[in-house]
Design a protein around this motif. Structure first.
Motif, PDB file in Angstrom:
ATOM      1  N   LEU A 232       0.426   3.455   5.879  1.00 42.66           N
ATOM      2  CA  LEU A 232      -0.564   2.382   5.794  1.00 42.66           C
ATOM      3  C   LEU A 232      -1.092   2.159   4.388  1.00 42.66           C
ATOM      4  O   LEU A 232      -1.454   1.043   4.024  1.00 42.66           O
ATOM      5  CB  LEU A 232      -1.746   2.700   6.716  1.00 42.66           C
ATOM      6  N   THR A 233      -1.168   3.227   3.629  1.00 44.75           N
ATOM      7  CA  THR A 233      -1.860   3.091   2.347  1.00 44.75           C
ATOM      8  C   THR A 233      -0.942   3.254   1.153  1.00 44.75           C
ATOM      9  O   THR A 233      -1.402   3.267   0.021  1.00 44.75           O
ATOM     10  CB  THR A 233      -3.001   4.123   2.237  1.00 44.75           C
ATOM     11  N   SER A 234       0.349   3.385   1.417  1.00 42.78           N
ATOM     12  CA  SER A 234       1.271   3.571   0.306  1.00 42.78           C
ATOM     13  C   SER A 234       1.158   2.411  -0.687  1.00 42.78           C
ATOM     14  O   SER A 234       1.027   1.249  -0.293  1.00 42.78           O
ATOM     15  CB  SER A 234       2.691   3.642   0.841  1.00 42.78           C
ATOM     16  N   THR A 235       1.229   2.738  -1.949  1.00 42.75           N
ATOM     17  CA  THR A 235       1.188   1.679  -2.958  1.00 42.75           C
ATOM     18  C   THR A 235       2.593   1.369  -3.470  1.00 42.75           C
ATOM     19  O   THR A 235       2.767   0.519  -4.329  1.00 42.75           O
ATOM     20  CB  THR A 235       0.305   2.109  -4.143  1.00 42.75           C
ATOM     21  N   SER A 236       3.574   2.066  -2.942  1.00 40.99           N
ATOM     22  CA  SER A 236       4.947   1.794  -3.369  1.00 40.99           C
ATOM     23  C   SER A 236       5.357   0.408  -2.877  1.00 40.99           C
ATOM     24  O   SER A 236       5.185   0.078  -1.705  1.00 40.99           O
ATOM     25  CB  SER A 236       5.879   2.865  -2.798  1.00 40.99           C
TER      26      SER A 236
END
Ligand SMILES: Cc1cc2nc3c(=O)[nH]c(=O)nc-3n(C[C@H](O)[C@H](O)[C@H](O)COP(=O)(O)OP(=O)(O)OC[C@H]3O[C@@H](n4cnc5c(N)ncnc54)[C@H](O)[C@@H]3O)c2cc1C
Length: 682
Positions: A550-554
């Protein structure tokens, strides 16, 4: 243990090998150890004689072959009944044994060396009588004094003059109920008594070793008769029972022939290891009481302590290696079989793998060496109590690389004190080998902050979502702190750093993680379809995997669509469901304003017999279906179409994991090896 009174010892003290081992282990400084050799009597007591002659279906013994190598054998009467060992008429410390030795047992050839003319001297032998139904055991060592053999019937009658006899503790013995099984068909499958340098053990034999809970370790203390030690400490043999959980003895994959035998806390005599220290040879006998199969091994042995041991078996500080030089494997030889139910020893600690095995599994485990003997430290910072026995503990720590789903290994000696030696611990057997090192999945997400790719990262705190273990030492202490503060000064839970509750960071482990870094524009063709199954607190790896998705910045991971079917089985829906909800509503780490990952579809199937208040599910941001029942195979049958082709991850108690894996294989048609499992049980 008996007192110092009669019949008195035949020894003149610990022999040089035993002294060296006691010194290596630091036992020589412990009060009393230097004098404990007096418990080894010079002859059998009435009690020992009665035990050996009235209670034993079988007797493991050790003898030497012509090359001077020890071999452990197992002797029984012809039909597996008790009564084949009798007391000698006129010699109180002599036993008369009448075994039938099946073809392939090295005892037969080894007794070729018995020379009747040499009757005064005799042939070295040692044995260990274990009554496996009660865990009683007594060791003996001495000499074969008279021997008659019938080559046709393979019956032998021989006298053993016992000159060392000692009782021993019941630790690590598995309770079994044996019954005679006279109709055997002993078949020699392998007879490689002299292996060549490049030989490996067959995989069947390695599996046999790694399935065993019990080995019979033979050793020899062989002193040069002309040496100064010989008079005070004459040569003798020794054999002992060693036990653990199945798989506790490992075989090095690199050479396929070196056994690694971890040393568990014992009585500190160091008899077997002391013999090996002086005469670096040993033998191992392994018996399968279900099939009657018997494995005989002999080889070169070495004791390793401290870092040398940990280099082979991480987190274990004392072990013995046995590089096998000869082996024999027989099927259906033992005329005994065990009844179905066995009772494992509560003293046996969790098994540990070899460093090379861990590396072969994919090198996902990192052990920290520490500086000057001090491990990197984690300091407890904050406690979020979700219920009286489930909480999230936040620790401040140096930078760590942790993949979503991996676990951290912590050492709690700073909080609970270094474990003291104890021989037995009736109330809490796990204490005897307790190193106060524990493992938990890291429930916080540690994204890589540099560059665009997901992967290991830098952060300075981590979270563990923990359930208190009933009777648990470490979780008991942590929850007692949490509960105490909550009752008296709840505001302090938000910052417990002043209490300086520290744990050493031993390592980061596990390959049960979501390989987010493998998501790329090539793999991102269609939605990633996952199936997760969690039993109780086995939820924790999924919390962090979900948080990572949910929070991956990739960029690649964020463009990826995710379709997750999640079966959660719990008795505490009111505690665990809000944890999932909280994660699902987490904002990405780069900006608190951006919405959570838009391309994630989560369908949670909640299996619980507890009432689920409507308020828990009504406002949920993802789909929830509540099933007021246990998760059973029939649900997998119903969901076959939905679950087919998904990547499956399972975490929970062993029974739960088995149900899920078997159902996925049987009802959905997934390949067993493709289902990824994490076991919290050990
Ligand atoms: C890879 C891994 C990840 C884990 N992740 C989590 C997690 O995220 N959250 C969580 O709450 N727990 C997790 N656990 C379980 C956790 O390690 C144990 O609950 C903890 O070690 C108990 O420590 P204790 O000192 O309180 O209990 P102990 O004093 O060690 O144990 C009390 C009694 O329970 C037995 N016992 C303790 N732990 C276990 C176990 N795991 N399996 C079988 N018997 C056991 C002991 O032998 C003893 O008899 C994980 C375990 C593993 C191996």
């Amino acid at each position: 243990m008996a007192s110092y009174d009669s019949p008195g010892t035949s020894l003149n003290g610990w022999h040089p090998g035993e002294r060296a081992m006691q010194h290596k282990m630091g036992y020589d400084k412990a009060p009393g150890v230097g004098e404990m050799w007096r418990y080894i009597y010079g002859e059998m007591t009435d009690q020992h004689r009665k035990f050996h002659t009235s209670n034993l279906h079988f007797l493991p013994v050790v003898t030497l072959d012509k090359a001077g190598r020890p071999w452990s054998s197992i002797l029984t009467g012809e039909d597996g009944t008790i009564g084949w060992i009798t007391p000698a008429q006129r010699a109180a410390s002599t036993l008369v044994l009448r075994p039938r030795v099946w073809e392939g047992d090295p005892f037969w050839e080894n007794t070729d060396q018995f020379d009747a003319r040499d009757d005064g001297e005799g042939m070295l032998i040692a044995g260990i009588g274990v009554e496996v139904s009660t865990r009683r055991r007594n060791k003996l060592a001495g000499k074969i004094k008279r021997l008659e053999r019938n080559d046709e019937s393979r019956k032998i009658m021989f006298d053993v003059r016992v000159d060392e006899a000692t009782g021993n503790c019941p630790k690590y013995i598995v309770i079994r109920s044996l019954s005679p099984h006279p109709k055997t068909n002993p078949t020699v499958v392998y007879d490689h008594s002299n292996m060549s340098p490049a030989d490996r053990l067959p995989s069947e034999v390695i599996s046999f070793i790694q399935a065993a809970d019990t080995i019979w370790l033979g050793s020899a203390y062989l002193v040069d008769p002309s040496s100064s030690d010989a008079k005070l400490f004459p040569s003798h043999l020794g054999i002992n029972h060693r036990g653990g959980r199945p798989g506790w003895v490992r075989v090095k994959p690199s050479d396929g022939r070196t056994l690694v035998i971890p040393d568990y806390s014992g009585n500190r005599f160091m008899s077997s290891l002391g013999n090996i220290e002086y005469t670096p040879l040993a033998s191992v006998l392994i018996v399968d009481f279900d099939t009657g199969d018997v494995l005989y091994l002999t080889g070169d042995a070495e004791n390793l302590q401290g870092q040398a041991a940990e280099d082979i078996m991480p987190l274990h500080k004392s072990l013995t290696t046995l590089r096998v030089t000869g082996y024999r494997f027989l099927k259906d030889a033992l005329p005994l079989r065990q009844k179905k139910d066995i009772e494992p020893s509560p003293y046996s600690p969790a098994i540990k793998l070899l460093k090379e095995e861990i590396e072969l599994q994919g090198a996902h485990t990192t052990f920290f060496e520490g500086v000057g003997g001090k491990l990197p430290q984690a300091v407890l910072q904050k406690i979020d109590l979700h219920s009286p026995n489930i909480a999230t503990f936040t620790f401040r720590s140096p930078s760590l690389s942790i993949q979503p789903g991996q676990a951290i290994i912590l050492d709690f000696k700073a909080l609970l004190g270094s474990p003291q030696y104890r021989h037995m611990s009736e109330g809490k057997p796990s204490l005897v080998n307790d190193d106060l090192i524990r493992t938990w999945t890291v429930s916080s997400y540690h994204p890589q902050t540099r560059g665009d790719a997901e992967g290991p990262e830098i952060q300075s705190s981590f979270q563990l979502t923990m359930k208190e273990k009933e009777g648990g030492l470490v979780t008991g202490a942590l929850f007692s702190i949490a509960g105490g503060l909550n009752a008296s000064k709840p505001h302090l839970l938000a910052d417990v750093t002043p209490f300086n509750i520290e744990a050493g960071i031993v390592g980061v482990s596990g390959d049960f993680y979501l390989p987010l870094d493998e998501v790329s524009s090539e793999t991102r063709i269609q939605a990633q379809q996952l199936f997760w199954a969690a039993g109780g607190i086995g939820l924790t790896p999924f919390l962090v995997m979900l948080r990572a998705i949910l929070t991956s910045t990739s960029t690649d991971a964020r463009k990826q669509s995710w379709d997750i079917v999640f079966a959660l089985s719990t008795r505490e829906p009111q505690v665990l469901l809000p944890l999932v909800e909280r994660v699902f509503n987490t904002k990405p780490t780069d900006s608190s304003d951006s919405p959570a990952h838009p391309n994630v579809r989560l369908h949670l199937h909640l299996f619980t017999r507890k009432p689920v208040p409507a308020s828990l599910t009504a406002q949920s941001s993802f789909d929830i279906t509540t099933h007021p029942e246990r998760l059973e195979e029939r649900w997998f049958v119903e969901q076959k179409e939905t679950l087919e082709g998904r990547e499956a991850y399972v975490c929970g108690p062993a029974e739960f994991e088995n149900l899920v894996v078997n159902s996925l294989v049987n009802a959905v048609g997934l390949e067993k090896g493709k289902v990824r499992k994490e076991g919290f049980a050990y």
